[in-house]
Design a protein around this motif. Structure first.
Motif, PDB file in Angstrom:
ATOM      1  N   GLY A   1       7.744  18.433  -1.411  1.00 23.60           N
ATOM      2  CA  GLY A   1       8.576  18.591  -2.598  1.00 23.60           C
ATOM      3  C   GLY A   1       8.145  17.658  -3.709  1.00 23.60           C
ATOM      4  N   ASP A   2       9.128  17.090  -4.428  1.00 19.22           N
ATOM      5  CA  ASP A   2       8.791  16.231  -5.570  1.00 19.22           C
ATOM      6  C   ASP A   2       8.605  14.768  -5.182  1.00 19.22           C
ATOM      7  OD1 ASP A   2      11.379  15.343  -5.130  1.00 19.22           O
ATOM      8  OD2 ASP A   2      12.034  15.578  -7.209  1.00 19.22           O
ATOM      9  N   ILE A   3       8.560  14.473  -3.892  1.00 24.19           N
ATOM     10  CA  ILE A   3       8.352  13.085  -3.467  1.00 24.19           C
ATOM     11  C   ILE A   3       7.018  12.552  -3.989  1.00 24.19           C
ATOM     12  CG2 ILE A   3       7.369  13.773  -1.216  1.00 24.19           C
ATOM     13  CD1 ILE A   3       8.652  11.201  -0.065  1.00 24.19           C
TER      14      ILE A   3
ATOM     15  N   THR B   1       0.860  -1.184   0.000  1.00 22.51           N
ATOM     16  CA  THR B   1       0.000   0.000   0.000  1.00 22.51           C
ATOM     17  C   THR B   1       0.895   1.233   0.000  1.00 22.51           C
ATOM     18  OG1 THR B   1      -1.759  -1.131   1.220  1.00 22.51           O
ATOM     19  CG2 THR B   1      -1.761   1.275   1.287  1.00 22.51           C
ATOM     20  N   ILE B   2       0.590   2.181  -0.894  1.00 20.93           N
ATOM     21  CA  ILE B   2       1.378   3.416  -0.988  1.00 20.93           C
ATOM     22  C   ILE B   2       0.472   4.601  -0.689  1.00 20.93           C
ATOM     23  CG2 ILE B   2       2.832   4.873  -2.440  1.00 20.93           C
ATOM     24  CD1 ILE B   2       3.526   2.393  -4.086  1.00 20.93           C
ATOM     25  N   ILE B   3       0.889   5.421   0.259  1.00 15.33           N
ATOM     26  CA  ILE B   3       0.120   6.604   0.670  1.00 15.33           C
ATOM     27  C   ILE B   3       1.006   7.832   0.517  1.00 15.33           C
ATOM     28  CG2 ILE B   3      -1.093   7.728   2.584  1.00 15.33           C
ATOM     29  CD1 ILE B   3      -1.738   4.928   3.669  1.00 15.33           C
ATOM     30  N   ASP B   4       0.482   8.812  -0.159  1.00 19.29           N
ATOM     31  CA  ASP B   4       1.192  10.083  -0.371  1.00 19.29           C
ATOM     32  C   ASP B   4       0.599  11.121   0.567  1.00 19.29           C
ATOM     33  OD1 ASP B   4       2.637  12.196  -1.393  1.00 19.29           O
ATOM     34  OD2 ASP B   4       1.417  12.425  -3.197  1.00 19.29           O
ATOM     35  N   ASP B   5       1.448  11.776   1.339  1.00 16.72           N
ATOM     36  CA  ASP B   5       0.944  12.796   2.264  1.00 16.72           C
ATOM     37  C   ASP B   5       1.849  14.015   2.227  1.00 16.72           C
ATOM     38  OD1 ASP B   5      -1.237  12.746   4.686  1.00 16.72           O
ATOM     39  OD2 ASP B   5       0.402  14.135   5.067  1.00 16.72           O
ATOM     40  N   TYR B   6       1.217  15.167   2.264  1.00 18.23           N
ATOM     41  CA  TYR B   6       1.896  16.461   2.120  1.00 18.23           C
ATOM     42  C   TYR B   6       2.594  16.909   3.409  1.00 18.23           C
ATOM     43  CZ  TYR B   6       2.089  21.267   0.142  1.00 18.23           C
ATOM     44  OH  TYR B   6       2.475  22.479  -0.370  1.00 18.23           O
TER      45      TYR B   6
ATOM     46  N   VAL C   1       4.503   5.302   3.382  1.00 17.32           N
ATOM     47  CA  VAL C   1       3.926   6.640   3.394  1.00 17.32           C
ATOM     48  C   VAL C   1       5.013   7.648   3.047  1.00 17.32           C
ATOM     49  CG1 VAL C   1       4.227   6.805   5.922  1.00 17.32           C
ATOM     50  CG2 VAL C   1       2.717   8.415   4.732  1.00 17.32           C
ATOM     51  N   GLY C   2       4.774   8.445   2.002  1.00 21.91           N
ATOM     52  CA  GLY C   2       5.690   9.506   1.626  1.00 21.91           C
ATOM     53  C   GLY C   2       5.295  10.790   2.323  1.00 21.91           C
TER      54      GLY C   2
END
Length: 445
Positions: A435-437, A311-316, A430-431
């Motif tokens: 930035g550009d992540i 599972t991949i979650i992108d968070d600011y 979780v990222g």
């Protein structure tokens, strides 16, 4: 005078139209009836979308783009030597920064203006879900309508205001909503707390209605007539469920009963509660409860971009307070998914100034909430590089230091000197960062 004209009679050209803030204004003003054009240095998703709306866009910047427009609006990164700025000056066309333009764009609107160091994008999108007939300009794409703008011609608008450059003071709030007033972007306030807090006072004083998180240390000191939320006593019975692997929070607010909202965490219930209370003078509580369910999250905030073995979650999240809240929500998500879900946090620090201003909190914010930490190089965001001993500062987490990550099929490859040093195939990644992540996680960079 040009700015006294009705907006729908203006010809407006945007320089740097591909940026999220500028593209949002362009889309919104197009919906109000204005004649819009724009330019940018490269083509991107935003410029392609605007072109599909019939907006003429020059790529790259060109003096030929400046014709007989009434107003030029430019993004913050556009300099005085820009070829279009210079041509507009020759022709005597009014030139405004985005910050300056907000005053005339919003001056005749009924603005529900939301600001704060954390949670303003989410709260804005929640309030936009509650008010489906209002226009909206938000700092992130709402998944409800797939854009950062609800392109509706309406006298009322939900607007995410920005305290980072003081532009929130130009947002003409009818209703001012403040999620918190944690010091951030202090370089724009002469590193003076009193200047910073006075700006918030001015913002609240300019509104007819105010709604605040009254447990914020600064907001709690204000003796003003407003709608006050005391999260520790007003929000009760918080619980979490998964629906098709999507996160939902249930909570009770004051005497108004139970609500359901997309997302996990106490901060999610807090943001939703502020939106609900701000909407109460406008709508019946049952209508608010029903409309809130339409909120589906926003891009880059607990953004679940892959649901497989990995599972991949992108968070600011790019501030210690935000990182702690996100990791707490990830922990809840992991438990509800059941099974063995190793949590791997990939952190791209955002700006040297923010890292140094909050260094002690950054050193603590990862706590025990993740099983493994991967640290990428600091995203400079235009700042001068500062030599920091990151291995010494964050060595207590035993992190992996990497140059970048790469999406390959359903896996994440961790890279150093163009070599793969680790492949992540399962668990929860979780990222964290502004930035550009977000593009690295998606395989777009």
């Amino acid at each position: 005078m040009i700015l006294k004209k009705e907006i729908n009679k203006l010809k407006i050209h945007f320089i740097g139209i591909g940026g999220i803030g500028i593209s949002g204004l362009a889309k919104y003003l197009k919906a109000q009836g204005a004649d819009i054009s724009g330019s940018d240095i490269v083509e991107a998703n935003a410029t392609r979308y605007l072109s599909s709306m019939g907006i003429p866009i020059n790529i790259p910047h060109s003096q030929d783009a400046i014709k007989n427009q009434d107003v030029i609006i430019h993004s913050a990164i556009i300099k005085k030597d820009n070829i279009e700025i210079q041509e507009a000056q020759k022709k005597g066309i009014l030139i405004l920064s985005r910050k300056e333009a907000l005053e005339f764009i919003l001056c005749n609107k009924r603005v529900f203006s939301i600001c704060g160091a954390h949670g303003k994008s989410t709260t804005s999108a929640m309030l936009s879900a509650i008010f489906p007939n209002f226009g909206a300009i938000i700092g992130a794409d709402s998944k409800e309508y797939g854009s950062n703008v609800r392109e509706i011609e309406s006298q009322s608008i939900v607007f995410e205001a920005d305290e980072s450059d003081k532009s929130f003071l130009n947002s003409n709030p009818y209703c001012a909503i403040v999620t918190n007033a944690e010091p951030e972007h202090m370089e724009n306030y002469d590193h003076n707390l009193e200047h910073f807090y006075n700006a918030y006072r001015q913002f609240l004083d300019s509104a007819s209605i105010c709604c605040i998180n009254a447990e914020d240390p600064f907001l709690n000191t204000l003796n003003i007539d407003c709608i006050k939320l005391f999260p520790s006593k007003d929000i009760k019975n918080i619980s979490y469920i998964l629906k098709d692997d999507e996160p939902y929070t249930h909570f009770n607010l004051k005497e108004f009963g139970k609500f359901e909202v997309w997302g996990f965490g106490e901060h999610t219930a807090l943001n939703a509660s502020l939106a609900i209370l701000a909407a109460l003078p406008e709508l019946e509580i049952e209508q608010i409860r029903q409309n809130l369910i339409n909120f589906k999250g926003i891009k880059k905030r607990f953004d679940i971009i892959q649901k497989n073995k990995l599972t991949i979650i992108d968070d600011y999240a790019h501030h210690p307070t935000e990182i702690k809240a996100t990791l707490k929500a990830i922990s809840i998500y992991s438990k509800l998914k059941k099974g063995e879900n190793k949590i791997i946090a990939i952190w791209q620090p955002h700006k040297f100034s923010r890292l140094l201003d909050n260094l002690e909190d950054f050193k603590k914010c990862f706590g025990q909430s993740c099983d493994e930490l991967i640290i990428l190089p600091v995203w400079k965001a235009g700042e001068k590089e500062i030599d920091l001993d990151m291995e010494n500062l964050f060595g207590h987490y035993r992190p992996i230091f990497a140059q970048k990550i790469r999406k390959k099929d359903n896996d994440i490859e961790v890279m150093s000197q163009n070599n793969v040093i680790k492949t992540i195939q399962e668990g929860i990644v979780v990222g964290l960062g502004a930035g550009d992540i977000t593009y690295q996680l998606r395989g777009e960079k």
